[in-house]
Design a protein around this motif. Structure first.
Motif, PDB file in Angstrom:
ATOM      1  N   ASP A   1      36.308  49.797  45.299  1.00  0.00           N
ATOM      2  CA  ASP A   1      36.108  48.388  44.915  1.00  0.00           C
ATOM      3  C   ASP A   1      36.681  48.120  43.526  1.00  0.00           C
ATOM      4  O   ASP A   1      36.640  48.966  42.640  1.00  0.00           O
ATOM      5  N   LYS A   2      37.218  46.888  43.386  1.00  0.00           N
ATOM      6  CA  LYS A   2      37.802  46.485  42.105  1.00  0.00           C
ATOM      7  C   LYS A   2      36.728  46.148  41.081  1.00  0.00           C
ATOM      8  O   LYS A   2      35.669  45.619  41.428  1.00  0.00           O
TER       9      LYS A   2
ATOM     10  N   ASP B   1      29.406  39.215  45.296  1.00  0.00           N
ATOM     11  CA  ASP B   1      30.786  38.785  45.436  1.00  0.00           C
ATOM     12  C   ASP B   1      31.582  39.754  44.575  1.00  0.00           C
ATOM     13  O   ASP B   1      31.589  39.654  43.357  1.00  0.00           O
ATOM     14  N   SER B   2      32.232  40.709  45.242  1.00  0.00           N
ATOM     15  CA  SER B   2      32.850  41.804  44.488  1.00  0.00           C
ATOM     16  C   SER B   2      34.077  41.346  43.702  1.00  0.00           C
ATOM     17  O   SER B   2      34.612  42.109  42.917  1.00  0.00           O
ATOM     18  N   THR B   3      34.515  40.095  43.904  1.00  0.00           N
ATOM     19  CA  THR B   3      35.698  39.657  43.159  1.00  0.00           C
ATOM     20  C   THR B   3      35.331  39.095  41.786  1.00  0.00           C
ATOM     21  O   THR B   3      36.199  38.871  40.957  1.00  0.00           O
TER      22      THR B   3
END
Lengths: 296, 237
Positions: free
Chosen positions: A283-284, A178-180
């Motif tokens: 990506d953040k 979950d890249s967040t």
């Protein structure tokens, strides 16, 4: 058991390499630790197949290869969802698949994450170099899959056994990419040298993965203005976050050098390393400071 | 050496850094190597890895450290013990270096910059005794301290894209050898025909931190000969 089976590389894909848990004992000679970028996904693949956790898997980055099996065995795919297909039929991650001679495994578009792991019963049997089978440029003869290459393995008879515990584990794993979510970090050796304002800027900043990123390290976009002096070259580890005089953050990854001269402001948590391994350009990234202990 | 108390801090969940004041000195190197030896001896059963550098050493555990307090307490006691421990004698190695212009692209520049003749640069480089402070940057790249001040020169402003394997470079008060072709910013004044890194050998590197190194000048034909017969003995004591 001898590796009488093999996979033929029909198409190599973007960047796939054999990985395990890396080399230990040669750091004093400047040999990188190496090993799977996402150790969790690597180990999970081995757990499904009831392999040793260090058994070699194939780490597949974004664009997967096309592989032809020449002998029967069991495989499983973990980590990123790269739309795997067996003989053009979609298959799921985290499911043990029995393959037969001439079966073809291919991949489609990346649905989530960046790096998938192909586990195989008993692990890939690539040559052991300095105590590990994983590929590292400059250490092993090969560093990524090339067309026409063969990967050796020990053929395995069909088995339908799959432990219930492993299945549950898989559900946890699937939630993990979950890249967040923030990346867990600890203060690094030079963190204390930052001013209060610099620390806040570092910890509250939102960064993006820059174009310079590979198995050695990832540069982040988003500057942290600082007045730190270069340090006397000292040891670094995978997961060390360096801060350059121009304010750029460099996250060292598995194939990083063993020493460095930029201030080491953060150190990724083990789980944070796995999270970073599933990020790519754009990506953040944001941090969540964790505390190991109060005694320093 | 003055009594120093190092900072002992965790580096993530699996490593502890022992760092002394920022002094690059041979007695500190000896002390660090002694601490390393004691760490490995006292905890043979734990598969620890230790990297030493100029003024610090890193102890890496095979898995997350459960009790940092007791590990740090133990490391403090090892440091105390190392202060009175008899040091083991370092190995001495003699490495052949060819300073022929063909393999020494920056010798001319160093000679001009330092107002020394080429043969003076070579003899100054060969007269000094060096210590291997650490191996890093590339597998097998030794950082050698002890360069004569007369040869002190900064790195190249723009690093070369390709430095040949075996190239002997100088930068600041250090000299080093590129074990394989790589980009690099050090001033190249010679080339060593002995392979410094072989992943198929164990240990993969004939040089280790703490070793004493001296260089001896060889001609281009000797260079070619040694390169073809790399079994040439480099240990001299």
């Amino acid at each position: 058991m001898s590796p009488t089976g093999h996979i033929e590389i029909v198409e190599p894909g973007l960047y796939s390499s054999i990985q395990d848990l890396g080399r230990t004992g040669y750091l004093s000679y400047g040999v990188p630790i190496g090993g799977a970028m996402d150790r969790y996904a690597h180990k999970l693949a081995n757990l499904y197949l009831q392999n040793q956790e260090n058994a070699a898997t194939l780490e597949i980055t974004l664009i997967g290869p096309k592989l032809r099996f020449h002998n029967e065995t069991q495989i499983v795919i973990t980590g990123a969802d790269l739309s795997p297909k067996l003989n053009e039929e979609p298959v799921s991650n985290s499911v043990v698949i029995q393959v037969s001679p001439q079966d073809q495994l291919s991949f489609g578009s990346a649905q989530s994450g960046v790096r998938a792991y192909l586990g195989i019963k008993h692990g890939f049997q690539t040559t052991d170099v300095l105590g590990a089978r994983g590929w590292t440029p400059g250490i092993t003869p090969a560093c990524k899959l090339e067309k026409g290459m063969n990967l050796a393995y020990i053929p395995a008879r069909p088995s339908s056994f799959l432990h219930a515990k492993v299945k549950r584990h898989a559900m946890v794993a699937e939630q993990e990419i979950d890249s967040t979510r923030p990346v867990g970090v600890f203060a690094g050796p030079e963190f204390q040298l930052l001013s209060n304002r610099e620390r806040v800027a570092l910890l509250e900043g939102i960064y993006r993965v820059g174009a310079a990123q590979d198995r050695m390290g990832m540069q982040l976009e988003g500057k942290v203005k600082n007045s730190l002096m270069p340090i006397i070259t000292g040891p670094v580890l995978p997961g060390t976050v360096q801060l350059t005089p121009s304010g750029r953050l460099i996250v060292l990854m598995r194939d990083c050098q063993t020493t460095g001269g930029y201030p080491r402001v953060l150190q990724l948590a083990e789980r944070g390393m796995d999270q970073m391994a599933q990020k790519t350009v754009g990506d953040k990234v944001h941090w969540q400071l964790e505390h190991l202990e109060r005694v320093t | 050496m003055k009594q120093q108390i190092p900072a002992i801090t965790s580096l993530g969940e699996t490593a502890v850094l022992v760092q002394f004041d920022s002094i690059i000195a041979e007695d500190l190197l000896d002390m660090l190597l002694c601490i390393k030896e004691m760490i490995l001896l006292q905890k043979v059963e734990v598969k620890l890895q230790v990297i030493t550098s100029y003024h610090s050493l890193l102890v890496i555990y095979p898995s997350a450290i459960e009790d940092f307090y007791s590990e740090k307490k133990w490391l403090f006691s090892v440091v105390e013990g190392a202060k009175v421990q008899k040091r083991s004698k370092p190995r001495r190695l003699l490495l052949p270096v060819c300073y022929d212009p063909l393999v020494a692209p920056d010798l001319e520049l160093v000679s001009k910059e330092k107002k020394l003749s080429r043969s003076e640069v070579i003899s100054i480089h060969c007269e000094a005794t060096y210590r291997v402070f650490m191996i890093g940057f590339l597998p097998g790249f030794p950082y050698l301290g002890g360069l004569d001040k007369r040869l002190e020169i900064p790195r190249k402003e723009e690093p070369r894209k390709k430095v040949a394997a075996g190239s002997v470079g100088i930068a600041g008060l250090q000299t080093g050898i590129y074990p394989r072709e790589s980009p690099g910013g050090w001033q190249i004044i010679g080339r060593c025909p002995i392979p410094l890194f072989d992943p198929l050998a164990d240990p993969p590197c004939p040089i280790a931190p703490g070793d004493i190194i001296k260089f001896r000048e060889i001609s281009l034909p000797e260079f070619d000969h040694i390169q073809k017969h790399p079994q040439e003995q480099i240990l001299f004591e």
